[in-house]
Design a protein around this motif. Structure first.
Motif, PDB file in Angstrom:
ATOM      1  N   SER A 132     -20.488   0.872  18.954  1.00 27.15           N
ATOM      2  CA  SER A 132     -21.597   1.235  19.839  1.00 27.15           C
ATOM      3  C   SER A 132     -21.835   2.741  19.861  1.00 27.15           C
ATOM      4  O   SER A 132     -21.554   3.420  20.843  1.00 27.15           O
ATOM      5  CB  SER A 132     -21.312   0.711  21.258  1.00 27.15           C
ATOM      6  N   TRP A 158     -24.580   4.070  20.078  1.00 27.07           N
ATOM      7  CA  TRP A 158     -25.675   4.357  21.011  1.00 27.07           C
ATOM      8  C   TRP A 158     -25.166   4.834  22.365  1.00 27.07           C
ATOM      9  O   TRP A 158     -25.908   5.472  23.128  1.00 27.07           O
ATOM     10  CB  TRP A 158     -26.554   3.123  21.198  1.00 27.07           C
ATOM     11  N   ILE A 205     -24.850  -6.525  26.483  1.00 32.50           N
ATOM     12  CA  ILE A 205     -25.354  -6.763  25.121  1.00 32.50           C
ATOM     13  C   ILE A 205     -24.335  -7.485  24.246  1.00 32.50           C
ATOM     14  O   ILE A 205     -24.449  -7.483  23.027  1.00 32.50           O
ATOM     15  CB  ILE A 205     -25.776  -5.440  24.449  1.00 32.50           C
ATOM     16  N   PHE A 211     -32.140  -4.783  20.210  1.00 31.77           N
ATOM     17  CA  PHE A 211     -31.540  -3.579  20.798  1.00 31.77           C
ATOM     18  C   PHE A 211     -30.527  -2.961  19.840  1.00 31.77           C
ATOM     19  O   PHE A 211     -30.460  -1.741  19.689  1.00 31.77           O
ATOM     20  CB  PHE A 211     -30.856  -3.945  22.120  1.00 31.77           C
ATOM     21  N   LYS A 212     -29.757  -3.790  19.198  1.00 27.05           N
ATOM     22  CA  LYS A 212     -28.709  -3.303  18.302  1.00 27.05           C
ATOM     23  C   LYS A 212     -29.253  -2.794  16.968  1.00 27.05           C
ATOM     24  O   LYS A 212     -28.659  -1.901  16.351  1.00 27.05           O
ATOM     25  CB  LYS A 212     -27.682  -4.418  18.041  1.00 27.05           C
ATOM     26  N   GLU A 243     -33.899   0.932  16.420  1.00 24.93           N
ATOM     27  CA  GLU A 243     -33.662   2.147  17.191  1.00 24.93           C
ATOM     28  C   GLU A 243     -34.797   2.447  18.167  1.00 24.93           C
ATOM     29  O   GLU A 243     -34.553   2.886  19.299  1.00 24.93           O
ATOM     30  CB  GLU A 243     -33.455   3.345  16.265  1.00 24.93           C
ATOM     31  N   GLN A 260     -34.368   0.168  21.074  1.00 25.70           N
ATOM     32  CA  GLN A 260     -33.190   0.605  21.815  1.00 25.70           C
ATOM     33  C   GLN A 260     -33.527   1.779  22.731  1.00 25.70           C
ATOM     34  O   GLN A 260     -33.155   1.807  23.911  1.00 25.70           O
ATOM     35  CB  GLN A 260     -32.091   0.994  20.834  1.00 25.70           C
TER      36      GLN A 260
END
Length: 310
Positions: free
Chosen positions: A65, A67, A84, A167-168, A171, A174
């Motif tokens: 992760s 992010w 998530i 989401f993953k 980008e 996200q």
């Protein structure tokens, strides 16, 4: 119907595991428990975890992760990870209640799973939660769902899984979900809004009790915050006191406190004027004094270091 509790544990919050399991074992013996850890389970809990046949333990439950580095949330940003996760084990159950490990579940006079199934049906969405209102504006959405989140697994993940995958892997999407978020509760709200396009105002008056007692309430305090209990619990203080006393009737909690240190549990009993054996009291008073000594030594060290830099 197959029901499960699920909690995501990070850092040193594993200290709450024995008390989280105790409450569920006493009041929801037929429910499964899914524990998600951000690391390996410390060895001292191995025998305890093995004694619960309906417990599913998933260690190192954090994906790659990167992010997380993009956001600065109040509290640990990694709290958003729980929203998530796409785990095959979830599909074994009809409903899952995602809750906090530092809540000890108690008898409310009603079944938690029935309560949330009914509320989800009334709300017209496959989850049961409450939208937090803005401070001093009870009729305006803050864009936050609470961290205590109940889902009807099949219906929820049919629409949520594509959102999580986007989401993953996307980008731009996200960044849209994370934009202007200050807490993981904002992230959950945005994910659910993307999946279900729900009416936030309709969920402002939903109920979201603790379904027990939140042990974090005594963290860093030398008193019990009665107002917060009344605002968040379906159990009044007298019932809380009586139930915790009954749970410890056979020294169940005393034994756990001696084996698995958890100051929040000890101080909850202390602030409720529930007597503890001398050896338990001595253990935690010594731990408290040691904590103050460590803080003092750190202050001295920091002052000396600052002096040396001059």
């Amino acid at each position: 119907m197959k029901n499960a509790f699920c909690t995501f544990i990070y850092g040193n919050y594993d200290r709450f595991i024995p008390y989280y399991l105790l409450g569920i074992e006493l009041h929801y013996p037929n429910a499964a428990v899914i524990i998600l850890l951000d690391k390996k389970l410390p060895d001292k809990y191995s025998d305890l975890v093995k004694s619960y046949p309906q417990l599913i333990l998933i260690e190192d439950a954090i994906d790659n992760s990167t992010w997380l580095k993009k956001i600065k949330h109040r509290g640990a940003a990694r709290q958003s990870l729980r929203h998530i996760l796409q785990l095959e084990v979830f599909n074994q159950f009809d409903t899952i209640y995602f809750g906090d490990v530092d809540i000890i579940h108690l008898d409310e006079g009603f079944n938690l799973f029935d309560f949330h199934l009914n509320q989800a049906k009334t709300s017209g969405v496959p989850f049961s939660n409450k939208v937090r209102a803005l401070p001093n504006h009870p009729n305006k959405s803050s864009g936050r769902l609470t961290g205590l989140h109940f889902v009807k697994v099949k219906e929820y993940y049919e629409k949520m899984n594509p959102i999580i995958s986007a989401f993953k892997n996307d980008e731009a999407f996200q960044l849209k979900i994370l934009k202007d978020t200050e807490r993981n509760e904002h992230v959950l709200f945005n994910l659910c809004q993307a999946a279900f396009n729900f009416n936030a105002d309709a969920l402002l008056n939903n109920k979201r009790p603790w379904h027990g007692f939140h042990l974090g309430l005594v963290r860093g305090r030398d008193y019990l915050d009665i107002q917060t209990i009344n605002e968040n619990s379906s159990i009044d203080v007298e019932s809380l006191r009586n139930q915790l006393k009954q749970i410890n009737k056979n020294n169940t909690v005393n034994k756990l406190l001696l084996k698995y240190e958890c100051a929040e549990v000890y101080y909850t009993y202390k602030y409720l004027d529930l007597k503890m054996p001398l050896r338990v009291t001595m253990k935690y008073e010594i731990l408290e004094k040691r904590k103050h000594v460590i803080k003092f030594l750190k202050r001295v060290k920091n002052k000396n270091f600052a002096w040396l830099k001059k």
